[in-house]
Scaffold this motif. Structure first.
Motif, PDB file in Angstrom:
ATOM      1  N   ALA A 181       0.829  -1.209   0.000  1.00  0.00           N
ATOM      2  CA  ALA A 181       0.000   0.000   0.000  1.00  0.00           C
ATOM      3  C   ALA A 181       0.864   1.261   0.000  1.00  0.00           C
ATOM      4  O   ALA A 181       0.599   2.207  -0.749  1.00  0.00           O
ATOM      5  CB  ALA A 181      -0.923  -0.011   1.210  1.00  0.00           C
ATOM      6  N   ARG A 182       1.900   1.276   0.830  1.00  0.00           N
ATOM      7  CA  ARG A 182       2.778   2.451   0.889  1.00  0.00           C
ATOM      8  C   ARG A 182       3.510   2.649  -0.426  1.00  0.00           C
ATOM      9  O   ARG A 182       3.572   3.763  -0.969  1.00  0.00           O
ATOM     10  CB  ARG A 182       3.795   2.266   2.031  1.00  0.00           C
ATOM     11  N   LEU A 183       4.087   1.567  -0.957  1.00  0.00           N
ATOM     12  CA  LEU A 183       4.871   1.692  -2.185  1.00  0.00           C
ATOM     13  C   LEU A 183       3.987   2.056  -3.371  1.00  0.00           C
ATOM     14  O   LEU A 183       4.370   2.884  -4.203  1.00  0.00           O
ATOM     15  CB  LEU A 183       5.603   0.386  -2.456  1.00  0.00           C
ATOM     16  N   SER A 184       2.803   1.477  -3.441  1.00  0.00           N
ATOM     17  CA  SER A 184       1.874   1.823  -4.517  1.00  0.00           C
ATOM     18  C   SER A 184       1.541   3.307  -4.484  1.00  0.00           C
ATOM     19  O   SER A 184       1.563   3.995  -5.514  1.00  0.00           O
ATOM     20  CB  SER A 184       0.598   0.986  -4.396  1.00  0.00           C
ATOM     21  N   LEU A 224       2.585   6.028  -7.457  1.00  0.00           N
ATOM     22  CA  LEU A 224       1.575   6.824  -8.154  1.00  0.00           C
ATOM     23  C   LEU A 224       1.829   8.316  -7.968  1.00  0.00           C
ATOM     24  O   LEU A 224       1.654   9.107  -8.898  1.00  0.00           O
ATOM     25  CB  LEU A 224       0.178   6.448  -7.656  1.00  0.00           C
ATOM     26  N   ALA A 225       2.256   8.693  -6.763  1.00  0.00           N
ATOM     27  CA  ALA A 225       2.572  10.098  -6.518  1.00  0.00           C
ATOM     28  C   ALA A 225       3.784  10.530  -7.345  1.00  0.00           C
ATOM     29  O   ALA A 225       3.817  11.636  -7.900  1.00  0.00           O
ATOM     30  CB  ALA A 225       2.841  10.319  -5.030  1.00  0.00           C
ATOM     31  N   ALA A 226       4.778   9.648  -7.457  1.00  0.00           N
ATOM     32  CA  ALA A 226       5.968   9.967  -8.245  1.00  0.00           C
ATOM     33  C   ALA A 226       5.618  10.159  -9.711  1.00  0.00           C
ATOM     34  O   ALA A 226       6.101  11.089 -10.370  1.00  0.00           O
ATOM     35  CB  ALA A 226       7.004   8.858  -8.083  1.00  0.00           C
ATOM     36  N   ARG A 286      -2.749   4.884 -14.261  1.00  0.00           N
ATOM     37  CA  ARG A 286      -2.735   4.787 -12.804  1.00  0.00           C
ATOM     38  C   ARG A 286      -3.481   3.523 -12.404  1.00  0.00           C
ATOM     39  O   ARG A 286      -4.696   3.420 -12.606  1.00  0.00           O
ATOM     40  CB  ARG A 286      -3.358   6.024 -12.181  1.00  0.00           C
ATOM     41  N   MET A 287      -2.783   2.565 -11.842  1.00  0.00           N
ATOM     42  CA  MET A 287      -3.381   1.286 -11.470  1.00  0.00           C
ATOM     43  C   MET A 287      -3.113   0.979 -10.003  1.00  0.00           C
ATOM     44  O   MET A 287      -1.997   1.143  -9.514  1.00  0.00           O
ATOM     45  CB  MET A 287      -2.801   0.146 -12.309  1.00  0.00           C
TER      46      MET A 287
END
Length: 317
Positions: free
Chosen positions: A260-263, A267-269, A288-289
């Motif tokens: 969850a954190r890495l996803s 996406l923010a990056a 965006r997935m």
């Protein structure tokens, strides 16, 4: 007893959040399963630089090439699911590979935790700029007129470019001679020198090179920056909508809090102006997935390319 349970429950519920906030506690490694300098490597390093900043730990990109991306992918599939090892999953190792390599050492879906899509880049059919072939219709006519068909290069046997050539042959009712290379560089040099008739490669590799003429792109719509290049779909070949895609995946059973954190951070990056602009330069279409969406996407790609590979009878040792 009930009071003790009620006192304990909030602490239990807080564990995933705490783990997500504390991760990572050591450097993170992203395996690029191809040599340095290619599109996969470029995208991985672009995202890794941003992740290093927001995660507070070094995010190290390591190249582990071999067997169409399967060597590096297998390394991560067999790594401990502790949030320290990830791979740039891709169409070669996780879409086409499961069908063309009969002894592939992993399951492209079950042996990974698929986290996020990074980029989708369309492919393009290319000829030498001095070629008498001016467009896709001319390419098809020339293939029919030449005994045995035109010679068409790809970066290697079983790559997505090879498979797209097979789709083109079936869709257009033509024959071509597949010429596999060890990577895109030698292939592009031979097309530029007129040693082979054409190639299928990513838009980013050929799109700005004045030595080439672009005949048709595999995107669903014309690509920003290359609006003069028609799509295969508008030219009557809708089966040739196929991207070269790249995502981020970890070993199966990677903790949900880490996923969850890495996803969220990926996406923010991808949404930052600097990264978004660099991806547009490659012809990439933003996708965006969520982890669930990306898992479903990979599953569908394995099934899709399996049909094509079996129909073309392509197998590699």
């Amino acid at each position: 007893m009930h009071r003790r349970l009620m006192l304990t429950l909030p602490a239990l519920l807080a564990v995933p959040t705490a783990r997500a906030q504390s991760w990572p506690t050591r450097p993170v490694r992203i395996i690029v399963p191809f040599p340095p300098g290619g599109t996969t490597d470029f995208i991985a390093r672009l995202v890794a630089q941003r992740l290093s900043t927001v995660l507070g730990q070094p995010v190290v990109v390591e190249n582990r090439a071999g067997a169409g991306g399967t060597v590096g992918s297998d390394l991560v599939a067999k790594s401990p699911p502790d949030g320290s090892n990830f791979v740039v999953s891709n169409i070669a190792a996780h879409g086409v590979g499961p069908s063309v390599y009969p002894n592939i050492p992993y399951d492209a879906v079950r042996d990974f935790t698929h986290i996020a899509m990074l980029a989708e880049i369309p492919s393009v059919l290319v000829v030498n700029v001095d070629s008498p072939i001016r467009d896709l219709a001319g390419f098809i006519a020339a293939a029919r007129a030449k005994s045995g068909g035109l010679t068409v290069g790809s970066p290697g046997n079983g790559t997505s470019s090879h498979i797209k050539q097979e789709i083109l042959k079936r869709a257009a009712g033509i024959e071509t001679v597949h010429v596999p290379y060890r990577g895109s560089g030698p292939m592009m040099n031979d097309v530029a020198a007129g040693q082979i008739d054409a190639m299928i490669t990513t838009l980013v590799e050929a799109g700005r090179n004045p030595r080439f003429r672009l005949l048709a792109v595999t995107a669903a719509q014309r690509v920003e920056g290359w609006k003069d290049v028609p799509t295969f779909t508008e030219l009557g070949h809708p089966d040739l909508v196929a991207s070269t895609w790249f995502g981020l995946s970890g070993p199966a059973a990677t903790p949900r809090a880490v996923v969850a954190r890495l996803s969220a951070e990926v996406l923010a990056a991808l949404a930052t102006p600097e990264i978004a602009a660099r991806l547009v330069e490659t012809g990439s279409t933003p996708r965006r997935m969520s982890p669930e969406d990306y898992t479903a996407f990979v599953t569908a790609e394995v099934a899709r390319w399996g049909v094509v590979v079996r129909a073309a009878n392509i197998t590699l040792g």
